[in-house]
Motif scaffolding. Structure first.
Motif, PDB file in Angstrom:
ATOM      1  N   MET A   1       0.820  -1.190   0.000  1.00 43.46           N
ATOM      2  CA  MET A   1       0.000   0.000   0.000  1.00 43.46           C
ATOM      3  C   MET A   1       0.861   1.250   0.000  1.00 43.46           C
ATOM      4  SD  MET A   1      -3.195  -0.738  -0.145  1.00 43.46           S
ATOM      5  CE  MET A   1      -3.951   0.728   0.515  1.00 43.46           C
ATOM      6  N   VAL A   2       1.906   1.166   0.801  1.00 45.08           N
ATOM      7  CA  VAL A   2       2.777   2.351   0.860  1.00 45.08           C
ATOM      8  C   VAL A   2       3.413   2.588  -0.504  1.00 45.08           C
ATOM      9  CG1 VAL A   2       4.876   3.287   1.918  1.00 45.08           C
ATOM     10  CG2 VAL A   2       3.194   2.077   3.323  1.00 45.08           C
ATOM     11  N   VAL A   3       3.830   1.466  -1.114  1.00 43.30           N
ATOM     12  CA  VAL A   3       4.463   1.612  -2.446  1.00 43.30           C
ATOM     13  C   VAL A   3       3.454   2.129  -3.446  1.00 43.30           C
ATOM     14  CG1 VAL A   3       5.534   0.348  -4.345  1.00 43.30           C
ATOM     15  CG2 VAL A   3       6.175  -0.178  -1.986  1.00 43.30           C
ATOM     16  N   ALA A   4       2.232   1.651  -3.352  1.00 44.48           N
ATOM     17  CA  ALA A   4       1.187   2.104  -4.277  1.00 44.48           C
ATOM     18  C   ALA A   4       0.899   3.563  -4.077  1.00 44.48           C
ATOM     19  CB  ALA A   4      -0.090   1.267  -4.093  1.00 44.48           C
ATOM     20  N   LEU A   5       0.832   3.978  -2.830  1.00 42.32           N
ATOM     21  CA  LEU A   5       0.559   5.388  -2.564  1.00 42.32           C
ATOM     22  C   LEU A   5       1.704   6.262  -3.072  1.00 42.32           C
ATOM     23  CD1 LEU A   5      -0.944   5.133   1.053  1.00 42.32           C
ATOM     24  CD2 LEU A   5      -2.152   5.648  -1.094  1.00 42.32           C
ATOM     25  N   VAL A   6       2.939   5.725  -2.845  1.00 45.10           N
ATOM     26  CA  VAL A   6       4.094   6.512  -3.325  1.00 45.10           C
ATOM     27  C   VAL A   6       4.063   6.619  -4.854  1.00 45.10           C
ATOM     28  CG1 VAL A   6       6.603   6.530  -3.518  1.00 45.10           C
ATOM     29  CG2 VAL A   6       5.539   5.986  -1.343  1.00 45.10           C
ATOM     30  N   ALA A   7       3.710   5.485  -5.500  1.00 44.99           N
ATOM     31  CA  ALA A   7       3.649   5.517  -6.979  1.00 44.99           C
ATOM     32  C   ALA A   7       2.543   6.428  -7.458  1.00 44.99           C
ATOM     33  CB  ALA A   7       3.425   4.079  -7.513  1.00 44.99           C
ATOM     34  N   LEU A   8       1.421   6.385  -6.741  1.00 40.67           N
ATOM     35  CA  LEU A   8       0.308   7.266  -7.122  1.00 40.67           C
ATOM     36  C   LEU A   8       0.678   8.716  -6.942  1.00 40.67           C
ATOM     37  CD1 LEU A   8      -2.610   7.462  -8.076  1.00 40.67           C
ATOM     38  CD2 LEU A   8      -3.345   7.292  -5.668  1.00 40.67           C
ATOM     39  N   ALA A   9       1.401   8.990  -5.890  1.00 40.50           N
ATOM     40  CA  ALA A   9       1.821  10.374  -5.654  1.00 40.50           C
ATOM     41  C   ALA A   9       2.805  10.818  -6.730  1.00 40.50           C
ATOM     42  CB  ALA A   9       2.431  10.494  -4.252  1.00 40.50           C
ATOM     43  N   ALA A  10       3.711   9.867  -7.042  1.00 39.91           N
ATOM     44  CA  ALA A  10       4.697  10.218  -8.073  1.00 39.91           C
ATOM     45  C   ALA A  10       4.009  10.457  -9.420  1.00 39.91           C
ATOM     46  CB  ALA A  10       5.726   9.090  -8.209  1.00 39.91           C
ATOM     47  N   ALA A  11       3.026   9.620  -9.769  1.00 36.83           N
ATOM     48  CA  ALA A  11       2.298   9.810 -11.022  1.00 36.83           C
ATOM     49  C   ALA A  11       1.551  11.122 -11.034  1.00 36.83           C
ATOM     50  CB  ALA A  11       1.325   8.633 -11.243  1.00 36.83           C
ATOM     51  N   GLY A  12       0.950  11.458  -9.863  1.00 39.31           N
ATOM     52  CA  GLY A  12       0.254  12.740  -9.774  1.00 39.31           C
ATOM     53  C   GLY A  12       1.208  13.891  -9.940  1.00 39.31           C
ATOM     54  N   GLY A  13       2.417  13.759  -9.357  1.00 40.05           N
ATOM     55  CA  GLY A  13       3.389  14.829  -9.513  1.00 40.05           C
ATOM     56  C   GLY A  13       3.822  14.980 -10.966  1.00 40.05           C
ATOM     57  N   VAL A  14       4.041  13.811 -11.614  1.00 32.34           N
ATOM     58  CA  VAL A  14       4.422  13.868 -13.027  1.00 32.34           C
ATOM     59  C   VAL A  14       3.311  14.501 -13.845  1.00 32.34           C
ATOM     60  CG1 VAL A  14       4.949  12.461 -15.042  1.00 32.34           C
ATOM     61  CG2 VAL A  14       6.027  11.916 -12.853  1.00 32.34           C
ATOM     62  N   TRP A  15       2.070  14.134 -13.534  1.00 33.93           N
ATOM     63  CA  TRP A  15       0.937  14.705 -14.302  1.00 33.93           C
ATOM     64  C   TRP A  15       0.846  16.197 -14.106  1.00 33.93           C
ATOM     65  CZ3 TRP A  15      -3.680  16.993 -12.738  1.00 33.93           C
ATOM     66  CH2 TRP A  15      -4.620  17.210 -13.758  1.00 33.93           C
ATOM     67  N   LEU A  16       1.052  16.625 -12.843  1.00 34.07           N
ATOM     68  CA  LEU A  16       1.016  18.067 -12.570  1.00 34.07           C
ATOM     69  C   LEU A  16       2.156  18.777 -13.307  1.00 34.07           C
ATOM     70  CD1 LEU A  16       0.157  18.101  -8.742  1.00 34.07           C
ATOM     71  CD2 LEU A  16      -1.323  18.773 -10.650  1.00 34.07           C
ATOM     72  N   TYR A  17       3.320  18.107 -13.305  1.00 31.82           N
ATOM     73  CA  TYR A  17       4.434  18.730 -13.999  1.00 31.82           C
ATOM     74  C   TYR A  17       4.153  18.845 -15.490  1.00 31.82           C
ATOM     75  CZ  TYR A  17       9.087  19.297 -15.974  1.00 31.82           C
ATOM     76  OH  TYR A  17      10.166  19.734 -16.670  1.00 31.82           O
ATOM     77  N   GLN A  18       3.585  17.787 -16.065  1.00 36.16           N
ATOM     78  CA  GLN A  18       3.254  17.819 -17.483  1.00 36.16           C
ATOM     79  C   GLN A  18       2.215  18.895 -17.788  1.00 36.16           C
ATOM     80  OE1 GLN A  18       2.073  13.850 -18.474  1.00 36.16           O
ATOM     81  NE2 GLN A  18       4.214  13.085 -18.682  1.00 36.16           N
ATOM     82  N   GLN A  19       1.243  19.047 -16.935  1.00 36.61           N
ATOM     83  CA  GLN A  19       0.224  20.071 -17.150  1.00 36.61           C
ATOM     84  C   GLN A  19       0.831  21.452 -17.119  1.00 36.61           C
ATOM     85  OE1 GLN A  19      -2.980  19.807 -17.932  1.00 36.61           O
ATOM     86  NE2 GLN A  19      -2.707  17.575 -18.155  1.00 36.61           N
ATOM     87  N   GLN A  20       1.755  21.654 -16.158  1.00 35.75           N
ATOM     88  CA  GLN A  20       2.415  22.960 -16.091  1.00 35.75           C
ATOM     89  C   GLN A  20       3.264  23.203 -17.352  1.00 35.75           C
ATOM     90  OE1 GLN A  20       4.579  22.960 -12.394  1.00 35.75           O
ATOM     91  NE2 GLN A  20       2.728  23.193 -11.095  1.00 35.75           N
ATOM     92  N   ALA A  21       3.966  22.123 -17.779  1.00 34.91           N
ATOM     93  CA  ALA A  21       4.790  22.268 -18.989  1.00 34.91           C
ATOM     94  C   ALA A  21       3.923  22.556 -20.220  1.00 34.91           C
ATOM     95  CB  ALA A  21       5.619  21.001 -19.192  1.00 34.91           C
ATOM     96  N   MET A  22       2.782  21.863 -20.309  1.00 31.72           N
ATOM     97  CA  MET A  22       1.892  22.102 -21.429  1.00 31.72           C
ATOM     98  C   MET A  22       1.338  23.514 -21.400  1.00 31.72           C
ATOM     99  SD  MET A  22       1.723  19.522 -23.459  1.00 31.72           S
ATOM    100  CE  MET A  22       0.200  19.826 -24.300  1.00 31.72           C
TER     101      MET A  22
END
Length: 320
Positions: A1-22
Motif C-alpha cells: 500500500m505504501v508503495v502504491a501510494l508513493v507511486a500514485l503520488a509520483a504519477a500525480g506529480g508527473v501529471w502536474l508537472y506535465q500540465q504545467q509544462a503544457m
C-alpha cells in the motif's frame, strides 16, 4: 500500500508537472503566434506601401514617356518645318523631273509607249518653263530634242492589233473544220417525193445501201482523221498561238509574232474548211497582221537623264 501510494503520488506529480509544462508551452506558442501575426501585419503594411510607391512610380514614368513622345513629335515637326523651309524649289523640280524621265524611259524601252513618254516630257517642259531658271536651259533643250524625236516616230496601233487578235481567239471555236462537211452531208434537193409505201421502202433501202460504200475525193487526208478530242485540242492550240502572238506584240518581238501568226494560219489552211467565209476572213486577218512591222527603233532619254542629274549636282554644290 505504501508503495502504491508513493507511486500514485509520483504519477500525480508527473501529471502536474506535465500540465504545467503544457500550459507553459501553450503560452509560449500563443506569444509566438501573436508575434508572427504582428510581423505579418507589418509585412502587409510594408507591401501595401511598396505597391503605392510602385503605382506612383508608374504614373511618373507614364508622364515622363508622354512628355518624351511629345518632345519627339515637336522635334520631328520642327525638323520637317526646317526641311520644308530649307528645301530648294529647283532641287524639288529636278527630283520630280528625274523620276518622270525614268518612268518615260521605262515606258519606251519596255512597252514602246510613245504617247505616255510624250505626256511625261511635255509635263516636264511646262514645269521647267514655269520655273524659268537660267541654269535649266540646257535641260530644257535636251528635253525639247527628245520631244521632237518622239513626235517623228511612226505610229504602231498596239491596242488595235491586240483587239484583232482577241477577236480571232474568240472566233476560233466557230470556224468549221474540213471534216465537218463529210460528217454531215447535205441532202440533195429536187428529188421527187415517194408516192406510196413500196416506193418509200425502196428509197430507204437504196439510201441505206448507198451509205455502205461512199467514194469521195479528199484533198486533206490529215484533216479527215481528226477525232472530236483532237479537234478540241487543235482549236486550243490555235488560241495559244494567237495569245503568244499578242504577248510578242507587247514585247515588240517581231520574229515570234510572225512565227505564231504563220503557225495559226497553217493550222487553218490544213484542218479547216477554206471555202467557208469565216475561215477565209480569219486567214485574211492573219495575213494582214503578219505584214505589220513591230521593229520600231525608239530613242532613249539618256541625254535628258544625264542633264537633269548634272543639274541636281550643280544645284547641291551651289547651296550655301
Amino acid at each position: 500500500m505504501v508503495v502504491a501510494l508513493v507511486a500514485l503520488a509520483a504519477a500525480g506529480g508527473v501529471w502536474l508537472y506535465q500540465q504545467q509544462a503544457m500550459e507553459t508551452l501553450r503560452l509560449q506558442v500563443s506569444r509566438e503566434l501573436a508575434q508572427g501575426q504582428q510581423q505579418l501585419r507589418g509585412a502587409q503594411e510594408r507591401e501595401a506601401q511598396a505597391q503605392l510607391r510602385g503605382q506612383a512610380l508608374e504614373r511618373e514614368l507614364a508622364l515622363v514617356s508622354a512628355r518624351q513622345n511629345e518632345t519627339q513629335s515637336q522635334q520631328a515637326a520642327l525638323s520637317s518645318m526646317y526641311e520644308a523651309l530649307t528645301r530648294n524649289e529647283t532641287q524639288r523640280v529636278l527630283a520630280e523631273t528625274e523620276q518622270t524621265l525614268a518612268f518615260a524611259s521605262q515606258q519606251l524601252q519596255l512597252a514602246g509607249n510613245v504617247d505616255a513618254a510624250l505626256v511625261g516630257l511635255n509635263a516636264i517642259d511646262q514645269k521647267l518653263a514655269a520655273l524659268n531658271r537660267p541654269e535649266l536651259i540646257t535641260l530644257r533643250k535636251s528635253i525639247g530634242h527628245d520631244i521632237d524625236q518622239l513626235k517623228t516616230q511612226p505610229y504602231l496601233d498596239v491596242v488595235g492589233i491586240a483587239t484583232r487578235l482577241d477577236t480571232l481567239v474568240a472566233g476560233v471555236d466557230k470556224l468549221p473544220l474540213a471534216i465537218d462537211g463529210y460528217r454531215d452531208p447535205k441532202a440533195k434537193a429536187g428529188a421527187p417525193a415517194p408516192t406510196n409505201a413500196l416506193q418509200r421502202f425502196g428509197g430507204e433501202l437504196w439510201h441505206e445501201f448507198r451509205q455502205l460504200i461512199q467514194i469521195r475525193r479528199i484533198d486533206k487526208p490529215d484533216a479527215m482523221l481528226l477525232t472530236p478530242n483532237e479537234a478540241f485540242f487543235l482549236r486550243e492550240n490555235i488560241k495559244l498561238r494567237l495569245l503568244d502572238a499578242r504577248t510578242a506584240l507587247l514585247m515588240r518581238n517581231e520574229a515570234a509574232f510572225r512565227s505564231d501568226l504563220k503557225a495559226a494560219g497553217d493550222y487553218l489552211k490544213q484542218y479547216f474548211d477554206s471555202s467557208a467565209p469565216a475561215v477565209r476572213n480569219a486567214l485574211a486577218s492573219l495575213d494582214t497582221l503578219s505584214r505589220e512591222s513591230l521593229a520600231l527603233k525608239l530613242p532613249d532619254l539618256s541625254a535628258s537623264l544625264s542633264a537633269v542629274r548634272q543639274g541636281r549636282l550643280a544645284t547641291e554644290r551651289a547651296k550655301p
